[in-house]
Scaffold this motif. Structure first.
Motif, PDB file in Angstrom:
ATOM      1  N   ASN A  96       0.839  -1.197   0.000  1.00  0.00           N
ATOM      2  CA  ASN A  96       0.000   0.000   0.000  1.00  0.00           C
ATOM      3  C   ASN A  96       0.875   1.248   0.000  1.00  0.00           C
ATOM      4  N   THR A 125      -5.702   3.816   2.031  1.00  0.00           N
ATOM      5  CA  THR A 125      -5.064   2.671   2.666  1.00  0.00           C
ATOM      6  C   THR A 125      -6.109   1.709   3.204  1.00  0.00           C
ATOM      7  N   ASN A 144       1.539  -2.071   4.566  1.00  0.00           N
ATOM      8  CA  ASN A 144       1.090  -0.679   4.486  1.00  0.00           C
ATOM      9  C   ASN A 144       2.283   0.262   4.594  1.00  0.00           C
ATOM     10  N   VAL A 167      -2.645   4.892   9.838  1.00  0.00           N
ATOM     11  CA  VAL A 167      -2.185   3.676   9.153  1.00  0.00           C
ATOM     12  C   VAL A 167      -1.584   2.696  10.160  1.00  0.00           C
ATOM     13  N   THR A 171      -2.971  -1.108  10.721  1.00  0.00           N
ATOM     14  CA  THR A 171      -2.063  -2.240  10.510  1.00  0.00           C
ATOM     15  C   THR A 171      -2.079  -3.196  11.687  1.00  0.00           C
TER      16      THR A 171
END
Length: 251
Positions: A96, A125, A144, A167, A171
């Motif tokens: 990503n 994302t 990511n 993010v 994750t």
């Protein structure tokens, strides 16, 4: 999950790389192709660069296709994964990489800029990770992209760092939600890296100051980040639910 796919065949793994026409994205695509992955190069606004990269990989003996998709649009992203399945039979690795960085002090930030970063860095994302969670085959990896700026905390980076902090949270939680699927979920957090995205708007003095922050006394280069991604995409089966800082020792 209904959309979960079977483990990848012996013929090789398939990687989808969002933002694959950018500086770090291109390095990742080249590295994964060199490691034997078939690569789906996602792009949004640079079709010529994506096409040239796909051609170079194919002419070098690899396998690659370029596919346009807006990462913030769930229909585009679903079509991106369908294109990967049509071209190569499925998806094993999702990187990503797509993201933007727009800088301003909090007191001066135009909220339209905040919303633009939110759509690509956070929503984008999330949309890609959601589709990856539904489609990546057993033994696969979701990678990511965070940023070391979440911890370095330099002035003017607040909105960007906030988007990358989101993010990090996504994750760590997704890794736990995929329990029992044999899929790793990690994030890479680059430090100052010499890409057009990072260098845009900075004078040489600013670049020199940032380069001096690391004990290795240089900026990173896209290949440095691609090495970390290759590790997570291949041999790193016991690294899961982590944010890996690739920044030369800045933090």
């Amino acid at each position: 999950m209904a959309d979960q796919q079977e483990a990848s065949p012996a013929g090789g793994r398939v990687a989808v790389v969002t933002g694959g026409s950018g500086g770090i994205g291109q390095a990742i695509c080249r590295r994964l192709a060199a490691d034997g992955h078939a690569v789906v190069i996602n792009y949004a606004g640079r079709p010529a660069e994506a096409d040239r990269l796909a051609t170079a990989i194919n002419e070098g003996g690899g396998r690659a296709v370029a596919v346009r998709a807006d990462v913030g649009d769930e229909n585009d992203v679903a079509a991106l994964f369908e294109a990967a399945t049509s071209a190569f039979g499925g998806v094993d690795v999702v990187v990503n990489t797509a993201g933007i960085m727009l800088l301003a002090p909090v007191a001066e930030l135009d909220l339209a800029v905040l919303d633009r970063m939110h759509r690509i860095n956070i929503r984008g994302t999330f949309v890609v990770a959601r589709e990856a969670a539904r489609r990546v085959r057993a033994g696969g990896a979701i990678i990511n992209f965070s940023s070391s700026m979440v911890k370095i905390a330099l002035p003017t980076y607040a909105a960007y760092a906030a988007s990358k902090g989101a993010v990090d949270a996504l994750t760590l939680i997704l890794a736990r939600e995929l329990r029992g699927r044999d899929i790793t979920v990690n994030a890479v957090a680059p430090g100052p890296t010499a890409t057009p995205l990072f260098l845009d708007g900075k004078d040489q003095a600013a670049v020199d100051r940032l380069a001096a922050m690391a004990p290795l006394e240089r900026l990173g280069v896209p290949g440095d980040i691609a090495e970390v991604v290759a590790f997570l995409a291949g041999p790193a089966r016991w690294v899961n639910g982590q944010v890996l800082y690739a920044n030369g020792g800045v933090i």
